[in-house]
Write a protein that holds these residues in place. Sequence first.
Motif, PDB file in Angstrom:
ATOM      1  N   ARG A 270       0.827  -1.214   0.000  1.00 25.99           N
ATOM      2  CA  ARG A 270       0.000   0.000   0.000  1.00 25.99           C
ATOM      3  C   ARG A 270       0.857   1.257   0.000  1.00 25.99           C
ATOM      4  O   ARG A 270       0.360   2.364  -0.180  1.00 25.99           O
ATOM      5  N   ASN A 271       2.156   1.083   0.206  1.00 21.51           N
ATOM      6  CA  ASN A 271       3.052   2.242   0.300  1.00 21.51           C
ATOM      7  C   ASN A 271       3.678   2.591  -1.045  1.00 21.51           C
ATOM      8  O   ASN A 271       3.557   1.843  -2.017  1.00 21.51           O
ATOM      9  N   ASP A 272       4.377   3.726  -1.032  1.00 25.73           N
ATOM     10  CA  ASP A 272       4.901   4.231  -2.297  1.00 25.73           C
ATOM     11  C   ASP A 272       6.324   4.776  -2.161  1.00 25.73           C
ATOM     12  O   ASP A 272       6.660   5.801  -2.774  1.00 25.73           O
ATOM     13  N   CYS A 273       7.144   4.093  -1.404  1.00 25.30           N
ATOM     14  CA  CYS A 273       8.541   4.503  -1.205  1.00 25.30           C
ATOM     15  C   CYS A 273       9.169   4.744  -2.581  1.00 25.30           C
ATOM     16  O   CYS A 273       9.052   3.884  -3.464  1.00 25.30           O
ATOM     17  N   LEU A 274       9.808   5.882  -2.737  1.00 24.09           N
ATOM     18  CA  LEU A 274      10.259   6.271  -4.078  1.00 24.09           C
ATOM     19  C   LEU A 274      11.347   5.357  -4.637  1.00 24.09           C
ATOM     20  O   LEU A 274      11.547   5.302  -5.842  1.00 24.09           O
ATOM     21  N   TYR A 275      12.042   4.650  -3.765  1.00 23.86           N
ATOM     22  CA  TYR A 275      13.172   3.815  -4.201  1.00 23.86           C
ATOM     23  C   TYR A 275      12.761   2.385  -4.536  1.00 23.86           C
ATOM     24  O   TYR A 275      13.536   1.633  -5.106  1.00 23.86           O
ATOM     25  N   CYS A 276      11.562   1.970  -4.181  1.00 23.53           N
ATOM     26  CA  CYS A 276      11.253   0.536  -4.137  1.00 23.53           C
ATOM     27  C   CYS A 276      10.449   0.052  -5.344  1.00 23.53           C
ATOM     28  O   CYS A 276       9.429   0.645  -5.707  1.00 23.53           O
ATOM     29  N   GLY A 277      10.885  -1.047  -5.911  1.00 24.12           N
ATOM     30  CA  GLY A 277      10.258  -1.618  -7.107  1.00 24.12           C
ATOM     31  C   GLY A 277       8.849  -2.140  -6.906  1.00 24.12           C
ATOM     32  O   GLY A 277       8.092  -2.276  -7.869  1.00 24.12           O
TER      33      GLY A 277
ATOM     34  N   MET B 263      12.339  12.983   1.656  1.00 23.94           N
ATOM     35  CA  MET B 263      12.778  12.986   0.257  1.00 23.94           C
ATOM     36  C   MET B 263      12.721  11.589  -0.371  1.00 23.94           C
ATOM     37  O   MET B 263      12.825  11.437  -1.581  1.00 23.94           O
ATOM     38  N   LEU B 264      12.567  10.576   0.481  1.00 25.31           N
ATOM     39  CA  LEU B 264      12.545   9.185  -0.009  1.00 25.31           C
ATOM     40  C   LEU B 264      11.141   8.592  -0.017  1.00 25.31           C
ATOM     41  O   LEU B 264      10.935   7.486  -0.516  1.00 25.31           O
ATOM     42  N   HIS B 265      10.196   9.321   0.591  1.00 26.57           N
ATOM     43  CA  HIS B 265       8.847   8.780   0.772  1.00 26.57           C
ATOM     44  C   HIS B 265       7.799   9.838   0.449  1.00 26.57           C
ATOM     45  O   HIS B 265       8.066  11.023   0.593  1.00 26.57           O
ATOM     46  N   PRO B 266       6.590   9.408   0.067  1.00 24.92           N
ATOM     47  CA  PRO B 266       5.514  10.381  -0.106  1.00 24.92           C
ATOM     48  C   PRO B 266       5.125  10.962   1.254  1.00 24.92           C
ATOM     49  O   PRO B 266       5.423  10.361   2.291  1.00 24.92           O
ATOM     50  N   SER B 267       4.437  12.106   1.225  1.00 23.83           N
ATOM     51  CA  SER B 267       4.224  12.829   2.482  1.00 23.83           C
ATOM     52  C   SER B 267       3.373  12.046   3.490  1.00 23.83           C
ATOM     53  O   SER B 267       3.496  12.249   4.693  1.00 23.83           O
ATOM     54  N   TYR B 268       2.527  11.127   2.990  1.00 25.73           N
ATOM     55  CA  TYR B 268       1.694  10.401   3.967  1.00 25.73           C
ATOM     56  C   TYR B 268       2.451   9.283   4.676  1.00 25.73           C
ATOM     57  O   TYR B 268       1.922   8.656   5.589  1.00 25.73           O
ATOM     58  N   GLN B 269       3.671   9.022   4.286  1.00 27.15           N
ATOM     59  CA  GLN B 269       4.484   8.060   5.058  1.00 27.15           C
ATOM     60  C   GLN B 269       5.365   8.882   6.004  1.00 27.15           C
ATOM     61  O   GLN B 269       6.161   9.710   5.553  1.00 27.15           O
TER      62      GLN B 269
END
Length: 354
Positions: A71-78, A179-185
């Motif tokens: 459910r998450n959207d970590c910018l680095y993760c496939g 900077m690595l995660h969307p604001s809701y994380q």
Amino acid sequence: MALTVDMDIKQTAEKLINKHSLSVDEYEFLITNRTPGITELIRSEAVSVRQKIYGNKVFVRGLIEISSYCRNDCLYCGIRKSNHNAERYRLDEEQILSCCDEGYDLGYRTFVLQGGEDAYYTDERLEALIREIKRRYPDCAVTLSLGERSYESYKRLFEAGADRYLLRHETADKEHYGMLHPSYQSFDTRMKCLEDLKKIGYQTGCGFMVGSPFQTARHIAKDLKFLEEFRPAMCGIGPFITHKDTPFKDEENGSTELTLFLLSVIRLILPNVLLPATTALGTTDAIGREKGILSGANVIMPNLSPTEVREKYALYDNKICTGEESAQCRQCLSRRMGSIGYEIVTDRGDVKKI
Ligand code: 5AD
Ligand code: FES
């Protein structure tokens, strides 16, 4: 000038070796000014500290990647939810138990259930699964790596028999976290989860990527200070590796050399920590895991997931072992560890109290 820097760096390294602690400024200085000579000094001290506590034994953890839904959207993760190219799968209870059966026969005495934050895995389902694993293998430890959950959920899973929990803090700097995660994380939620896990009684693991986008030596220094204060039982670090379908696809990969250096530093900060030579480290360097062990690591986490799903759990590109059978990974690792004078043991491999 060069001379004073040389002296300071040697003194800083010796302070770390003797006191297991530095200030954030000193960690930053050590990272920025390390030389091959200093790296070797720290590495050999780290190995002798690890040798005194754990000998030449390497603990293995059978890693079962139970779901690529997240459910998450970590910018680095496939496997971030915005990656619509990712193929999703989840293993059911029966499939997970059959991985454990196979793993038990291969000598694993810890099973790590890792996955994206997948709502399918309710407390009820996980409790039943953990209880069944513990019923079948009372001599095994169960480690969970399923992301952020509530205090109550962590408590229920602990009461069902889970022993350990891995939740990397990712970065100890709140701004960098943003900077690595969307604001809701949220950084604060992540830190609260780690506190909760420890309070409940899990052997708790945190960790971070080396060379993640925007990371500076100062950030890493803060990570090290965080480890010193939080005192996790386990710490997972590995190089950041790009994934072609993420916003960070054009960034640079993290450095193997810096990862190895940090493994040694972490061994000196936390002498008894359970420290894996990670799959990511084996991806940036063909013998990265061996080098990791020779830098102070003492844990390897071979893949126990069914071969059919391995490609789909792609957090980053070019991940190793996606085509192998579990038995092949087990043999491969015995051979690899043997080649550097280490031995894989059939043992739960709990953290040693010192
Ligand atoms: N490169 C390296 N490590 C990654 N992780 C996630 N994506 C990547 C990547 N692109 C790490 C994170 C996470 C752990 C399961 O894998 O630190 O916590
Ligand atoms: Fe998987 Fe070597 S560890 S093939």
